[in-house]
Write a protein that holds these residues in place. Structure first.
Motif, short mmCIF file in Angstrom:
data_model
loop_
_atom_site.label_atom_id
_atom_site.label_comp_id
_atom_site.label_asym_id
_atom_site.label_seq_id
_atom_site.Cartn_x
_atom_site.Cartn_y
_atom_site.Cartn_z
N GLN A 402 51.69 26.60 36.75
CA GLN A 402 53.34 26.85 36.10
C GLN A 402 53.23 25.13 36.21
N GLY A 403 53.70 24.78 34.81
CA GLY A 403 53.93 23.03 35.05
C GLY A 403 52.61 22.96 33.74
N ILE A 404 51.57 23.91 33.55
CA ILE A 404 50.40 22.91 32.86
C ILE A 404 50.09 23.21 31.16
N SER A 405 50.89 24.14 31.09
CA SER A 405 51.26 25.04 30.30
C SER A 405 52.65 24.80 29.35
N ASP A 406 53.16 25.09 27.82
CA ASP A 406 54.38 25.74 28.20
C ASP A 406 54.43 26.31 26.59
N PRO A 407 55.10 27.39 26.29
CA PRO A 407 56.11 27.81 27.86
C PRO A 407 55.63 28.37 28.60
N PRO A 408 55.77 29.06 29.87
CA PRO A 408 55.13 28.48 30.87
C PRO A 408 53.89 30.10 30.77
N LEU A 409 52.66 30.07 31.47
CA LEU A 409 51.86 30.94 31.40
C LEU A 409 52.16 32.11 32.29
N ARG A 410 52.07 33.10 31.42
CA ARG A 410 51.58 34.53 32.44
C ARG A 410 50.61 34.94 32.90
N VAL A 411 51.12 35.74 33.48
CA VAL A 411 50.68 36.78 34.92
C VAL A 411 50.20 37.60 34.63
N ALA A 412 48.77 38.85 34.39
CA ALA A 412 49.53 40.52 33.97
C ALA A 412 48.33 40.66 34.74
N ILE A 413 49.62 41.85 35.81
CA ILE A 413 48.43 42.31 36.91
C ILE A 413 48.24 43.93 36.73
N ASN A 414 47.25 44.62 36.95
CA ASN A 414 46.91 45.91 37.64
C ASN A 414 47.63 46.60 38.10
N VAL A 415 48.19 47.92 38.06
CA VAL A 415 48.35 48.70 39.16
C VAL A 415 47.88 50.13 38.84
N SER A 416 47.94 50.56 39.92
CA SER A 416 46.41 51.82 39.84
C SER A 416 48.24 52.53 39.61
N PRO A 417 47.93 54.04 39.02
CA PRO A 417 49.44 55.07 39.09
C PRO A 417 49.73 55.93 40.37
N ARG A 418 48.53 55.13 41.64
CA ARG A 418 48.88 55.52 43.12
C ARG A 418 49.64 54.53 44.09
N GLN A 419 49.57 53.44 43.20
CA GLN A 419 50.32 52.30 44.12
C GLN A 419 52.05 52.62 43.51
#
Ligand code: C2E
Ligand code: CA
Ligand code: CA
Length: 576
Positions: A402-419
């Motif tokens: 956060q702060g190194i890029s504008d707009p703020p960098l997003r993070v995509a996280i994989n979740v498995s169906p079971r989770q």
């Protein structure tokens, strides 16, 4: 003090003691929970106690003076009573189980013990019978036996009874110089049925499949529900492999007709693995293991087919179990890391964020691909703790961006169906956000299309909870499952990720090109953003950009990068 005599030479004190003893015996006779019956030398009933009446329904007046014949159930051969009497004469005692009949006609089981009392000259004086009603205890024991050995849904033997029978069959085969075959049946794609039609229908499918399998095996073969959607059969008395094949074909064919369940026409198939004894393993475990690897091979071969075990499969199965055992220690040994694949905004050419991808490096085996270990972790129930670890690690890393890029960098996280199905994913995310201080608004949770299909109300609620926390929902690998585009309207989805299998063929397959166009158009009409995955060439990129795809991701821009490299990638400003 002088003792008074009662005229028989007994003292009063003795008399009183005898009296007291008699009272005691009467109390025992009257209060015992066992039925008691005293007969004379001719076996005529002299006395019965209240428990006798309670158990048999016969009052003393009904039976005293008669023989116990009125109690007989007719369940025993005359020889049974001949034996009883001869043993009683010989030993003065008989104990055993006996079927009797109550006054109301009901037949019941007793545990009876009879003793003979002889007089001074050795002649039979009386018989004393004591008995307990054991029908209920027996019923309970029977029920318990049923519960521990049979599957309540299909009424088939369960895993534990099956393993017993299998062992017996192997021993027998050894003695009789014949072979036994272990047939392992896995229903194909059963999870889909459960997911799309619900567990109740899933259960009905299993029960019907069990009935059909039962009619396909031979008399004397044991069919069992091994667990979940897996059935097993042990075939005995086998001389040729053809005999096994015949049964196996019948098992496959019995599913050919669709199941009609609550207005649904359901078509299922199964994959079958077979191991033979002797030959395919040294013990029950090995024979079992080998039949399951053969079954997996049959599934890989395209399902609805069977496969005999071969030794090369054993090596595979062993590798798999090795992997499983290493995987269970991997968290503890800190063997997981995350890498980050840049996601590029098509319009601005800027890095919009990254997808966190899991990596496992085992100290013995080396690097293992997530396509291999993620499904295994799901199966082993390990995906929940791994998923928790991963959420925190990804959020921590994203917090540092956060702060190194504008707009703020997003993070995509994989979740498995079971989770999602088994865990409380929204709370896990909240915890991760709290300990890392990351804003929920830069988080995307990638779920699978299959999970949407599974959407009972529960799953939908959970997905909504994730959005309530503030994160966005992306559907991963879109187009590979069965979700129709119109299906999407019903779900709170923000982002669609077009599967890379379509992107890779887009230049030479008109159908895939049209599908991508349709996904983009429909996604946009529903207010969703579209990510093209697995973009490797400039042509693919141009196609996607031209059709209005919002984001892209792929080797054309960058492979997944170690955390540090990803930060460099962003700050160095290298752009395609
Ligand atoms: P996915 O979520 O579809 O991840 C994208 C996969 O495509 C990644 O493979 C990535 O390295 C690969 N990829 C990216 N760009 C390209 C490209 O241009 N060409 C080609 N051929 N491949 C590309 P990876 O990392 O091996 O992951 C495979 C799958 O494992 C993932 O598919 C995902 O289903 C699962 N997975 C990975 N990390 C996680 C995780 O953290 N949690 C869960 N639940 N599953 C994960
Ligand atoms: Ca993904
Ligand atoms: Ca994907």
């Amino acid at each position: 003090m002088a003792q008074r005599s009662n005229g028989n030479g007994n003292t009063l004190a003795e008399l009183e003691r005898e009296n007291a003893e008699l009272r005691l015996f009467r109390a025992v006779f009257n209060m015992a929970s066992e039925g008691m019956m005293v007969t004379d030398a001719e076996n005529r009933i002299l006395a019965v106690n209240p428990a006798f009446t309670l158990i048999t329904g016969f009052a003393p007046a009904d039976v005293v003076g008669n023989t116990p014949g009125c109690l007989r159930s007719g369940q025993h051969e005359p020889a049974f009573f001949d034996n009883l009497w001869s043993e009683l004469h010989r030993n003065g005692r008989w104990t055993g189980e006996l079927w009797n009949r109550r006054k109301n006609g009901e037949v019941y089981r007793t545990w009876l013990s009879i003793a003979t009392e002889r007089d001074g000259s050795g002649a039979i004086h009386r018989h004393i019978g004591i008995f307990r009603d054991i029908s209920e205890a027996r019923d309970n024991a029977e029920k318990l036996w049923q519960q521990t050995n049979f599957d309540p849904l299909t009424k088939l033997p369960n895993r534990s009874l099956f393993l017993d029978r299998l062992l017996q069959a192997l021993v027998l085969a050894g003695r009789s110089n014949k072979r036994a075959a272990l047939v392992f049946i896995g229903i194909d794609g059963f999870k889909n049925i459960n997911d799309t039609l619900g567990h109740t229908i899933g259960d009905m499918v299993l029960a019907e499949a069990a009935r059909r399998f039962q009619s396909a095996v031979r008399k004397g073969d044991t069919l069992a529900r091994f667990g979940g959607d897996e059935f097993t059969a042990v075939l005995t008395d086998i001389t040729t492999v053809e005999e096994v094949e015949q049964v196996v074909r019948a098992l496959l064919e019995c599913l050919a007709e669709p199941f009609l369940i609550e207005a649904h026409q359901i078509l299922i198939s199964c994959s079958i693995g077979i191991s033979l004894w002797p030959g395919d393993g040294d013990d029950v475990e090995a024979v079992m293991r080998n039949s399951t690897s053969a079954m997996r091979k049959a599934k890989d071969a395209g399902r609805n087919t069977f496969q005999f075990f071969t030794p090369s499969m054993d090596a595979r199965a062993q590798a798999r179990s090795r992997l499983a055992s290493e995987l269970s220690d991997a968290l503890e040994h800190d063997e997981f890391t995350l890498v980050y694949q840049p996601i590029i905004n098509v319009q601005s050419g800027q890095v919009a964020g990254a997808e966190a991808l899991l990596r496992w490096h085992n100290r013995f085996i080396g690097a293992i691909s997530p396509d291999q270990f993620v499904p295994l972790a799901e199966e082993m129930g390990l995906i929940l703790p791994i998923g928790d670890w991963l959420l925190t690690a990804a959020c921590r890393e994203a917090a540092s961006w956060q702060g190194i890029s504008d707009p703020p960098l997003r993070v995509a996280i994989n979740v498995s169906p079971r989770q999602v199905q088994q865990g409380d994913i929204a709370s896990a995310l909240e915890r991760a956000l709290e300990v890392t201080g990351l804003s929920p608004h830069v988080v995307t949770v990638e779920i699978t299309e299959g999970l949407l299909l599974a959407s009972g109300g529960e799953v939908l609620k959970k997905i909504n909870r994730i959005r309530d926390v503030g994160a966005k929902i992306a559907v991963d690998d879109f187009g590979t499952g069965y979700a129709s585009l119109s299906y999407l309207k019903h779900f709170p989805v923000d982002i669609l990720k077009i599967d890379r299998s379509f992107v890779s063929k887009v230049m030479d397959n008109a159908e895939d090109a049209r599908l991508i166009e349709a996904i983009i158009a429909l996604g946009h009409s529903l207010g969703m953003k579209i990510v093209g995955e697995g973009v490797e060439t400039a042509e693919q990129m141009a196609f996607l950009a031209d059709r209005g795809c919002d984001f892209v991701q792929g080797y054309r821009f960058s492979p997944p990068l170690a955390a540090e490299r990803f930060r460099e990638f962003v700050t160095s400003g290298v752009r395609p």
